[in-house]
Design a protein around this motif. Sequence first.
Motif, short mmCIF file in Angstrom:
data_model
loop_
_atom_site.label_atom_id
_atom_site.label_comp_id
_atom_site.label_asym_id
_atom_site.label_seq_id
_atom_site.Cartn_x
_atom_site.Cartn_y
_atom_site.Cartn_z
N LEU A 267 24.00 21.37 17.53
CA LEU A 267 23.85 22.43 16.55
C LEU A 267 24.86 22.31 15.41
O LEU A 267 25.98 21.86 15.60
CB LEU A 267 24.01 23.79 17.23
CG LEU A 267 23.01 24.11 18.35
CD1 LEU A 267 23.33 25.47 18.96
CD2 LEU A 267 21.58 24.06 17.82
N ILE A 268 24.42 22.76 14.24
CA ILE A 268 25.29 22.93 13.08
C ILE A 268 25.49 24.43 12.91
O ILE A 268 24.52 25.18 12.78
CB ILE A 268 24.68 22.32 11.81
CG1 ILE A 268 24.45 20.82 12.00
CG2 ILE A 268 25.59 22.57 10.61
CD1 ILE A 268 23.76 20.16 10.82
N HIS B 47 21.70 18.65 14.29
CA HIS B 47 22.09 17.29 13.90
C HIS B 47 21.66 16.34 15.01
O HIS B 47 21.33 16.77 16.12
CB HIS B 47 23.61 17.20 13.68
CG HIS B 47 24.42 17.51 14.91
ND1 HIS B 47 24.55 16.62 15.95
CD2 HIS B 47 25.12 18.62 15.26
CE1 HIS B 47 25.31 17.16 16.89
NE2 HIS B 47 25.66 18.38 16.51
N ASP B 48 21.69 15.04 14.71
CA ASP B 48 21.27 14.07 15.72
C ASP B 48 22.44 13.32 16.34
O ASP B 48 22.26 12.35 17.07
CB ASP B 48 20.27 13.07 15.12
CG ASP B 48 20.79 12.40 13.86
OD1 ASP B 48 21.98 12.62 13.53
OD2 ASP B 48 20.03 11.68 13.21
N GLY B 49 23.67 13.78 16.05
CA GLY B 49 24.85 13.15 16.64
C GLY B 49 26.10 13.58 15.91
O GLY B 49 26.31 13.18 14.76
N ALA B 50 26.95 14.40 16.53
CA ALA B 50 28.11 14.97 15.84
C ALA B 50 29.09 13.90 15.39
O ALA B 50 29.77 14.06 14.36
CB ALA B 50 28.82 15.97 16.76
N MET B 51 29.19 12.81 16.15
CA MET B 51 30.20 11.81 15.83
C MET B 51 29.90 11.00 14.58
O MET B 51 30.73 10.20 14.14
CB MET B 51 30.43 10.87 17.02
CG MET B 51 29.24 10.06 17.44
SD MET B 51 28.02 11.04 18.34
CE MET B 51 28.99 11.67 19.70
N THR B 52 28.73 11.19 13.98
CA THR B 52 28.43 10.47 12.74
C THR B 52 28.81 11.28 11.51
O THR B 52 28.59 10.84 10.38
CB THR B 52 26.93 10.11 12.66
OG1 THR B 52 26.15 11.31 12.63
CG2 THR B 52 26.52 9.26 13.85
#
Length: 397
Positions: free
Chosen positions: A220-221, A232-237
């Motif tokens: 989630l954002i 989102h599809d991946g927080a680390m990006t």
Amino acid sequence: MKILVAMSGGVDSSVAAARAVDAGHEVVGVHLALSRMPGTLRTGSRGCCTIEDSRDAHRVAGMLDIPFYVWDFSERFKEDIVDDFIAEYAAGRTPNPCMRCNERIKFAALLDRALALGFDAIATGHYAEVLRDDNGLPELHRGEDLAKDQSYVLGVLSGDQLEHCYFPIGATASKAEVRAEAAERGFSVANKPDSYDICFIPDGDTKAWLADKIPMRPGLIKDAEGETLGEHDGAMTYTIGQRKGLGIQKPAADGQPRFVTGLDPASNTVTVGSRSDLAVSHLTGIRTTWAGPAPTDIGSEPATAIDCEVQIRAHSDPVPARAWLGHYISEAPEHEVNPIVDEVEVPAARPAGQLMHIDVDEELSGVAPGQTMVIYRGTRVLGQATIDVTAKDRLGV
């Protein structure tokens, strides 16, 4: 002196090698192979350390009539730079791989091998200078050409390493002068584009590269109040300060753009806010090191802080600041397993070492944990630390 020149195949290291020869040193050139499968061609100014770069370096070495070798550091580079880069992003931090490469490859692994083989120093094409204090000890200073100054990315070097560093082009007034000299010498690299971006991501698409290395999981954002604004599809990006590519459909109440203000790998949440939410006035750093003698007047509380300037990016302007030391972490905790990306071993957030605190006179924006803060007095680099925590208010007021 017997000098080993790290020749990247670019114009700067080529001229550095030529000047070392002109100075009467016994010079040997070496190109570092940092990948087992290097691309045969670079894409314009993106990428480096390719087969093409190796051939360019070899041609220059031939013109200078110096021995030339290619040394394979690919395994060490993968372990210390590439794997570290992946793990730091998985932990929600924004690493600087160029700093890590200088710290662990060029001025550690390469320097160690050079000294073991009987060389007195290594030379590179960095725009920086090593000067001596009144006691004859080395100090790292900005290069003469402030537009090209690279002292920031060398801030991780220790005094012992600086004893064996030689930067032949550091006192050159401009990059144009270096290119003109290369052309006069007949070097084919005289007009070769400078490399930039991350060398192991030559197309510049860090998000896609990470997605291929780290299993992406949607999350989630949210805003600072906890309201869900999107997915989102991946927080680390994501990185602190990012504005584009957020994919939020609902506009902010004030109509202003939103920015990434926080990353939480544990909950896989990206937090967004306004530009003002990015402003910070205090930085706490870990892994503090000194580029030469440590300042004798720095204390361990705000009242005994030293006046300095701090720079948080390679090409950002330094800002006036006050620095003091925090406590010393005597034992590094074990590696953690990221709860979201359990396939990736994440370095401990606070490894053993000295903490450093910085209060800045002017607010900084978009500062992310994992970035490097380098402190200066005038042109001299005092030292550096990796940013761990930021705060909106100063601690020393």
